[in-house]
Scaffold this motif. Structure first.
Motif, PDB file in Angstrom:
ATOM      1  N   ARG A  10       0.835  -1.210   0.000  1.00 18.40           N
ATOM      2  CA  ARG A  10       0.000   0.000   0.000  1.00 18.40           C
ATOM      3  C   ARG A  10       0.860   1.247   0.000  1.00 18.40           C
ATOM      4  NH1 ARG A  10      -3.436  -2.944   3.623  1.00 18.40           N
ATOM      5  NH2 ARG A  10      -2.420  -1.919   5.399  1.00 18.40           N
ATOM      6  N   SER A  12       3.908   1.577  -1.117  1.00 18.07           N
ATOM      7  CA  SER A  12       4.546   1.717  -2.422  1.00 18.07           C
ATOM      8  C   SER A  12       3.570   2.288  -3.455  1.00 18.07           C
ATOM      9  CB  SER A  12       5.079   0.368  -2.902  1.00 18.07           C
ATOM     10  OG  SER A  12       6.055  -0.132  -2.010  1.00 18.07           O
ATOM     11  N   THR A  13       2.317   1.825  -3.375  1.00 19.39           N
ATOM     12  CA  THR A  13       1.295   2.314  -4.315  1.00 19.39           C
ATOM     13  C   THR A  13       1.032   3.800  -4.099  1.00 19.39           C
ATOM     14  OG1 THR A  13       0.251   0.130  -4.365  1.00 19.39           O
ATOM     15  CG2 THR A  13      -1.060   1.999  -5.135  1.00 19.39           C
ATOM     16  N   VAL A  14       0.907   4.177  -2.811  1.00 21.70           N
ATOM     17  CA  VAL A  14       0.658   5.594  -2.493  1.00 21.70           C
ATOM     18  C   VAL A  14       1.813   6.464  -2.976  1.00 21.70           C
ATOM     19  CG1 VAL A  14       0.443   7.257  -0.616  1.00 21.70           C
ATOM     20  CG2 VAL A  14      -0.885   5.134  -0.564  1.00 21.70           C
ATOM     21  N   ALA A  16       3.900   5.838  -5.362  1.00 16.56           N
ATOM     22  CA  ALA A  16       3.896   5.889  -6.822  1.00 16.56           C
ATOM     23  C   ALA A  16       2.874   6.894  -7.331  1.00 16.56           C
ATOM     24  CB  ALA A  16       3.608   4.503  -7.388  1.00 16.56           C
ATOM     25  N   ILE A  17       1.684   6.875  -6.703  1.00 21.68           N
ATOM     26  CA  ILE A  17       0.635   7.824  -7.110  1.00 21.68           C
ATOM     27  C   ILE A  17       1.079   9.261  -6.827  1.00 21.68           C
ATOM     28  CG2 ILE A  17      -1.700   8.614  -6.602  1.00 21.68           C
ATOM     29  CD1 ILE A  17      -2.418   5.664  -6.084  1.00 21.68           C
ATOM     30  N   LEU A  18       1.678   9.462  -5.645  1.00 21.38           N
ATOM     31  CA  LEU A  18       2.166  10.800  -5.311  1.00 21.38           C
ATOM     32  C   LEU A  18       3.239  11.258  -6.295  1.00 21.38           C
ATOM     33  CD1 LEU A  18       2.396  10.631  -1.418  1.00 21.38           C
ATOM     34  CD2 LEU A  18       0.787  11.980  -2.783  1.00 21.38           C
ATOM     35  N   VAL A  20       3.598  10.376  -9.469  1.00 24.45           N
ATOM     36  CA  VAL A  20       2.955  10.751 -10.728  1.00 24.45           C
ATOM     37  C   VAL A  20       2.280  12.116 -10.592  1.00 24.45           C
ATOM     38  CG1 VAL A  20       1.090  10.150 -12.330  1.00 24.45           C
ATOM     39  CG2 VAL A  20       2.635   8.376 -11.493  1.00 24.45           C
ATOM     40  N   GLY A  21       1.615  12.329  -9.442  1.00 25.39           N
ATOM     41  CA  GLY A  21       0.948  13.617  -9.225  1.00 25.39           C
ATOM     42  C   GLY A  21       1.921  14.777  -9.195  1.00 25.39           C
TER      43      GLY A  21
END
Length: 214
Positions: A10, A12-14, A16-18, A20-21
């Motif tokens: 979780r 790592s996913t967060v 990664a999303i941050l 990209v943002g």
């Protein structure tokens, strides 16, 4: 092989999303922080050879320009792009009101009425307000200098048919330049006007004609 904990997945996913943002935000914010480039070679936003009066009045707004033709009726006159660029807004600014050629004393609207905003690159833009009807261009469309955007009207907060026009450099509204020369319309502390002839004559202007000395 040992499975990784769900919390690690979780996290790592967060991250990664941050990431990209942040990259997406940087592509928008960084260009806004760069200094503006040289002034585009703006021309009057009206047809070649026509003479128009450029004016202002108290409370109008510093560097705002109202344009009226020296000859003939203002209603329906072509509004042209004053330099090549990309349309970023094309629609209604505020409310339209009810002033038309058949009812010139109808109720005023609010704001700019039918309008167009063009991004000319390097943090320069122009705005064209109070047009008669929906713009002839759409958001995202590339326009050439001299391409018709719409027609002169009196929509929005307008007392008579005219074209309200602005040039912006970065976050700052600046004195308008036409054909490489300052318009002379700056402060709105009094009512005054100047007369200028349009040299917006080559609608097929290439990108080599896009910028003038700053």
């Amino acid at each position: 092989m040992t499975a990784r904990p769900r919390t690690w997945v979780r996290r790592s996913t967060v991250l990664a999303i941050l990431g990209v943002g942040l990259i997406a935000a940087a592509t928008i914010i960084v260009p806004m922080l760069l200094p503006p480039g040289p002034r585009p070679a703006f021309q009057l936003p009206v047809p070649c050879g026509e003479t128009w009066t450029l004016g202002t009045y108290p409370g109008h707004g510093d560097n705002d320009v109202d344009l009226f033709p020296d000859k003939g009726e203002a209603w329906g006159r072509p509004v042209l792009a004053s330099a090549p660029g990309t349309v970023t807004d094309a629609g209604i600014n505020g409310t339209l009101g009810g002033r038309t050629p058949d009812n010139p004393d109808g109720p005023r609207g609010r704001g700019g009425g039918y309008w167009v905003r063009i991004d000319h690159g390097r943090r320069w833009e122009t705005q064209y307000l109070h047009m008669l009807e929906p713009p002839l261009v759409r958001e995202g469309q590339h326009v050439r200098r001299g391409e018709q955007l719409g027609r002169v009207g009196s929509t929005g907060d307008s007392g008579a048919p005219h074209l309200h026009y602005e040039q912006h450099r970065g976050f700052e509204k600046v004195e308008t330049y036409f054909d490489g020369a300052p318009s002379g319309i700056t402060r709105d502390d009094r009512e005054y006007s100047v007369s200028r002839q349009s040299n917006n004559c080559d609608a097929g202007a290439s990108k080599t004609d896009q910028h003038a000395p700053a």
